[in-house]
Scaffold this motif. Structure first.
Motif, PDB file in Angstrom:
ATOM      1  N   ILE A 108      30.342  -5.639  13.570  1.00 44.36           N
ATOM      2  CA  ILE A 108      30.155  -5.768  14.898  1.00 44.36           C
ATOM      3  C   ILE A 108      32.157  -4.786  14.591  1.00 44.36           C
ATOM      4  O   ILE A 108      32.180  -4.238  15.960  1.00 44.36           O
ATOM      5  N   GLU A 109      33.103  -4.836  13.788  1.00 43.69           N
ATOM      6  CA  GLU A 109      33.931  -4.256  13.911  1.00 43.69           C
ATOM      7  C   GLU A 109      33.908  -2.646  14.380  1.00 43.69           C
ATOM      8  O   GLU A 109      34.293  -2.312  15.186  1.00 43.69           O
ATOM      9  N   MET A 110      32.393  -2.147  14.361  1.00 40.87           N
ATOM     10  CA  MET A 110      32.987  -0.805  13.830  1.00 40.87           C
ATOM     11  C   MET A 110      32.747  -0.397  15.593  1.00 40.87           C
ATOM     12  O   MET A 110      32.786   0.851  16.330  1.00 40.87           O
ATOM     13  N   VAL A 111      32.167  -1.042  16.295  1.00 37.21           N
ATOM     14  CA  VAL A 111      31.552  -1.245  17.983  1.00 37.21           C
ATOM     15  C   VAL A 111      33.168  -1.489  18.025  1.00 37.21           C
ATOM     16  O   VAL A 111      33.751  -0.965  19.189  1.00 37.21           O
ATOM     17  N   THR A 112      33.435  -2.568  18.205  1.00 41.11           N
ATOM     18  CA  THR A 112      34.849  -2.926  18.726  1.00 41.11           C
ATOM     19  C   THR A 112      35.649  -2.369  18.232  1.00 41.11           C
ATOM     20  O   THR A 112      36.782  -2.112  19.304  1.00 41.11           O
ATOM     21  N   GLN A 113      36.382  -1.656  17.746  1.00 40.78           N
ATOM     22  CA  GLN A 113      37.230  -0.669  17.665  1.00 40.78           C
ATOM     23  C   GLN A 113      37.286   0.475  17.926  1.00 40.78           C
ATOM     24  O   GLN A 113      38.422   1.043  18.885  1.00 40.78           O
ATOM     25  N   LEU A 114      36.128   0.624  18.601  1.00 38.73           N
ATOM     26  CA  LEU A 114      35.956   1.401  19.862  1.00 38.73           C
ATOM     27  C   LEU A 114      37.373   1.235  21.301  1.00 38.73           C
ATOM     28  O   LEU A 114      36.939   1.850  22.051  1.00 38.73           O
ATOM     29  N   PHE A 115      37.536   0.114  21.234  1.00 39.19           N
ATOM     30  CA  PHE A 115      38.300  -0.375  22.247  1.00 39.19           C
ATOM     31  C   PHE A 115      39.453   0.578  22.427  1.00 39.19           C
ATOM     32  O   PHE A 115      40.234   0.718  23.315  1.00 39.19           O
ATOM     33  N   TRP A 116      39.967   1.013  20.901  1.00 40.69           N
ATOM     34  CA  TRP A 116      40.902   1.261  20.787  1.00 40.69           C
ATOM     35  C   TRP A 116      41.124   2.825  20.895  1.00 40.69           C
ATOM     36  O   TRP A 116      39.837   3.886  20.193  1.00 40.69           O
ATOM     37  N   GLN A 117      42.097   3.879  21.914  1.00 44.90           N
ATOM     38  CA  GLN A 117      41.751   4.727  22.640  1.00 44.90           C
ATOM     39  C   GLN A 117      42.091   5.940  20.974  1.00 44.90           C
ATOM     40  O   GLN A 117      41.277   7.046  21.472  1.00 44.90           O
ATOM     41  N   LYS A 118      43.040   5.444  20.669  1.00 45.89           N
ATOM     42  CA  LYS A 118      43.431   6.665  19.205  1.00 45.89           C
ATOM     43  C   LYS A 118      42.226   6.289  18.182  1.00 45.89           C
ATOM     44  O   LYS A 118      43.255   6.866  16.925  1.00 45.89           O
ATOM     45  N   ASN A 119      41.355   5.491  18.273  1.00 49.34           N
ATOM     46  CA  ASN A 119      40.466   5.566  17.397  1.00 49.34           C
ATOM     47  C   ASN A 119      40.126   6.796  16.543  1.00 49.34           C
ATOM     48  O   ASN A 119      39.896   7.076  17.090  1.00 49.34           O
ATOM     49  N   VAL A 120      39.795   6.521  15.052  1.00 53.27           N
ATOM     50  CA  VAL A 120      39.353   8.011  14.644  1.00 53.27           C
ATOM     51  C   VAL A 120      38.297   8.664  14.679  1.00 53.27           C
ATOM     52  O   VAL A 120      38.263  10.110  14.777  1.00 53.27           O
ATOM     53  N   ILE A 121      37.538   8.033  14.984  1.00 50.90           N
ATOM     54  CA  ILE A 121      36.064   8.233  15.289  1.00 50.90           C
ATOM     55  C   ILE A 121      36.002   8.710  16.729  1.00 50.90           C
ATOM     56  O   ILE A 121      35.850   9.809  17.419  1.00 50.90           O
ATOM     57  N   TYR A 122      36.707   7.971  17.508  1.00 46.42           N
ATOM     58  CA  TYR A 122      37.293   9.125  18.990  1.00 46.42           C
ATOM     59  C   TYR A 122      38.021  10.178  18.632  1.00 46.42           C
ATOM     60  O   TYR A 122      37.476  11.230  19.073  1.00 46.42           O
ATOM     61  N   GLN A 123      38.910  10.223  17.627  1.00 41.99           N
ATOM     62  CA  GLN A 123      39.664  11.433  17.178  1.00 41.99           C
ATOM     63  C   GLN A 123      38.785  12.509  17.035  1.00 41.99           C
ATOM     64  O   GLN A 123      37.940  14.287  17.023  1.00 41.99           O
ATOM     65  N   ASN A 124      37.815  12.472  16.222  1.00 43.63           N
ATOM     66  CA  ASN A 124      37.005  13.514  15.597  1.00 43.63           C
ATOM     67  C   ASN A 124      35.390  13.531  16.387  1.00 43.63           C
ATOM     68  O   ASN A 124      34.855  15.202  16.613  1.00 43.63           O
ATOM     69  N   LEU A 125      35.566  12.783  17.563  1.00 40.90           N
ATOM     70  CA  LEU A 125      34.194  13.138  18.441  1.00 40.90           C
ATOM     71  C   LEU A 125      34.682  14.180  19.124  1.00 40.90           C
ATOM     72  O   LEU A 125      34.461  15.325  19.132  1.00 40.90           O
ATOM     73  N   GLY A 126      36.035  14.276  19.355  1.00 36.03           N
ATOM     74  CA  GLY A 126      36.975  15.445  19.932  1.00 36.03           C
ATOM     75  C   GLY A 126      36.648  16.629  19.368  1.00 36.03           C
ATOM     76  O   GLY A 126      36.244  17.723  20.110  1.00 36.03           O
ATOM     77  N   LYS A 127      37.505  16.527  17.984  1.00 36.96           N
ATOM     78  CA  LYS A 127      37.409  17.810  16.742  1.00 36.96           C
ATOM     79  C   LYS A 127      35.000  18.100  16.980  1.00 36.96           C
ATOM     80  O   LYS A 127      35.432  19.560  17.347  1.00 36.96           O
ATOM     81  N   PHE A 128      34.386  16.908  17.105  1.00 38.34           N
ATOM     82  CA  PHE A 128      33.409  17.356  16.799  1.00 38.34           C
ATOM     83  C   PHE A 128      32.651  18.643  17.989  1.00 38.34           C
ATOM     84  O   PHE A 128      31.949  19.326  17.985  1.00 38.34           O
ATOM     85  N   VAL A 129      32.852  17.942  19.275  1.00 42.81           N
ATOM     86  CA  VAL A 129      32.787  19.082  20.109  1.00 42.81           C
ATOM     87  C   VAL A 129      33.164  20.215  20.788  1.00 42.81           C
ATOM     88  O   VAL A 129      32.139  20.842  20.666  1.00 42.81           O
ATOM     89  N   ALA A 130      34.117  20.458  19.678  1.00 43.31           N
ATOM     90  CA  ALA A 130      35.280  21.255  20.634  1.00 43.31           C
ATOM     91  C   ALA A 130      34.319  22.720  19.517  1.00 43.31           C
ATOM     92  O   ALA A 130      33.990  23.836  19.744  1.00 43.31           O
ATOM     93  N   SER A 131      34.090  21.790  18.111  1.00 45.04           N
ATOM     94  CA  SER A 131      33.812  22.768  16.948  1.00 45.04           C
ATOM     95  C   SER A 131      32.157  23.789  17.722  1.00 45.04           C
ATOM     96  O   SER A 131      31.826  24.167  17.119  1.00 45.04           O
ATOM     97  N   GLN A 132      31.478  21.878  17.790  1.00 45.84           N
ATOM     98  CA  GLN A 132      30.542  23.242  19.052  1.00 45.84           C
ATOM     99  C   GLN A 132      30.413  24.080  20.094  1.00 45.84           C
ATOM    100  O   GLN A 132      29.415  24.779  20.458  1.00 45.84           O
ATOM    101  N   GLU A 133      31.626  24.591  20.317  1.00 45.10           N
ATOM    102  CA  GLU A 133      31.355  24.890  22.052  1.00 45.10           C
ATOM    103  C   GLU A 133      31.720  27.115  21.572  1.00 45.10           C
ATOM    104  O   GLU A 133      31.700  27.687  22.014  1.00 45.10           O
ATOM    105  N   GLN A 134      32.751  26.561  19.896  1.00 52.52           N
ATOM    106  CA  GLN A 134      32.572  28.225  19.098  1.00 52.52           C
ATOM    107  C   GLN A 134      31.574  29.237  18.810  1.00 52.52           C
ATOM    108  O   GLN A 134      30.739  28.546  18.669  1.00 52.52           O
TER     109      GLN A 134
END
Length: 297
Positions: free
Chosen positions: A271-297
């Motif tokens: 459950i903590e794996m999804v509730t952590q997404l409450f935090w804007q600076k969570n590592v999953i969000y950070q990596n998601l931004g990089k992940f999406v950007a990498s697919q656009e190059q």
């Protein structure tokens, strides 16, 4: 006595302060996005239409953009028999805050339907998104899936097996990448044959009693060399079955040379794996931004 009273009041004061800060943070994030709720993604005259489950929400940044934004589609979990997009509105708002167009969907659940119908529902939602995302500022050519638990299993299946989308008219998958957050059901074929844990029989309701269906609904057996990149996150203290199936899934991706990242998150339960997404600076969000950007190059 006065000192003891002060000690008793400190935890309450801290709790109230925490609540105020959380609500203030949520309000600030919500103000930066718009939410359009309960949009039907299938026609109301379609057989099996469910006015509560065949709907989705779209979250869009209020800040204007000169170009269409990437679309992130989140599929909720709930053991294939529960869950609702409304529980995860915080994810939609945080994705929009990061500049994505976010889509959160409902889909039909057991015992009303079984998993093949749930996957088909989500496929229909993706088809709807490709047709309508531009109306909300989203790019139909940059769609990324994201799912937790059962929703992660469905996202994985849509990502690796295109026939669900093809059956709904999309010969070419629009999915450019997938994020799996403690995904369940990657290998239900193995899981349901072993029946190792208490109450495992409950999963025969959404998956049925046919081993061929268990295998068909297990993303592990559909991974192929043409799969798009993935990010996979697993809680260190999550369910043993998820740890085992994600490791097998990771190994299969490695064998086929699929670009992906696999990370175990220290100390996290399911459950903590999804509730952590409450935090804007969570590592999953950070990596998601990089992940999406990498697919656009």
């Amino acid at each position: 006595m006065i000192f003891l009273r002060l000690l008793w009041q400190i935890p309450i004061a801290l709790l109230l302060l925490t609540i105020v800060l959380v609500f203030a943070n949520e309000y600030a994030i919500a103000r930066s996005s718009r939410r359009e709720k309960n949009i039907a993604y299938v026609s109301s005259d379609q057989p099996g239409f469910d006015a509560e489950r065949h709907v989705l929400d779209v979250y869009t940044p209020k800040e204007p953009s000169a170009k269409l934004r990437p679309v992130v589609v989140f599929i909720h979990g709930g053991s294939w028999d529960s869950g609702n997009k409304n529980l995860y509105s915080f994810i939609g708002r945080r994705l929009a805050k990061q500049g994505f167009v976010a889509v959160l969907m409902n889909y039909r659940l057991a015992p009303g339907v079984q998993v093949p119908d749930m996957v088909d529902d989500c496929a229909q939602a993706v088809v709807w998104i490709t047709k309508h995302s531009a109306e909300y500022g989203g790019d139909p050519n940059r769609i990324f899936l994201m799912g937790h638990s059962a929703g992660g299993g469905i996202a994985a299946l849509l990502a690796v097996d295109n026939h669900y989308l093809a059956n709904r008219g999309l010969a070419q998958s629009p999915i450019k990448g997938t994020v799996l957050d403690d995904p369940a059901g990657l290998d239900m074929y193995d899981y349901l044959q072993k029946m190792e844990y208490p109450n495992d029989e409950q999963y025969l309701i959404p998956f049925g009693k046919k081993p061929a269906v268990w295998r068909a609904m297990s993303a592990l057996y559909h991974v192929n060399a043409g799969c798009q990149p993935m990010l996979i996150y697993v809680g260190e203290r999550t369910y043993p079955s998820i740890i085992r199936s994600t490791r097998k899934f990771n190994q299969r991706l490695l064998e086929l040379g699929i670009k992906h990242e696999f990370a175990v998150m220290p100390g996290k339960k399911h459950i903590e794996m999804v509730t952590q997404l409450f935090w804007q600076k969570n590592v999953i969000y950070q990596n998601l931004g990089k992940f999406v950007a990498s697919q656009e190059q």
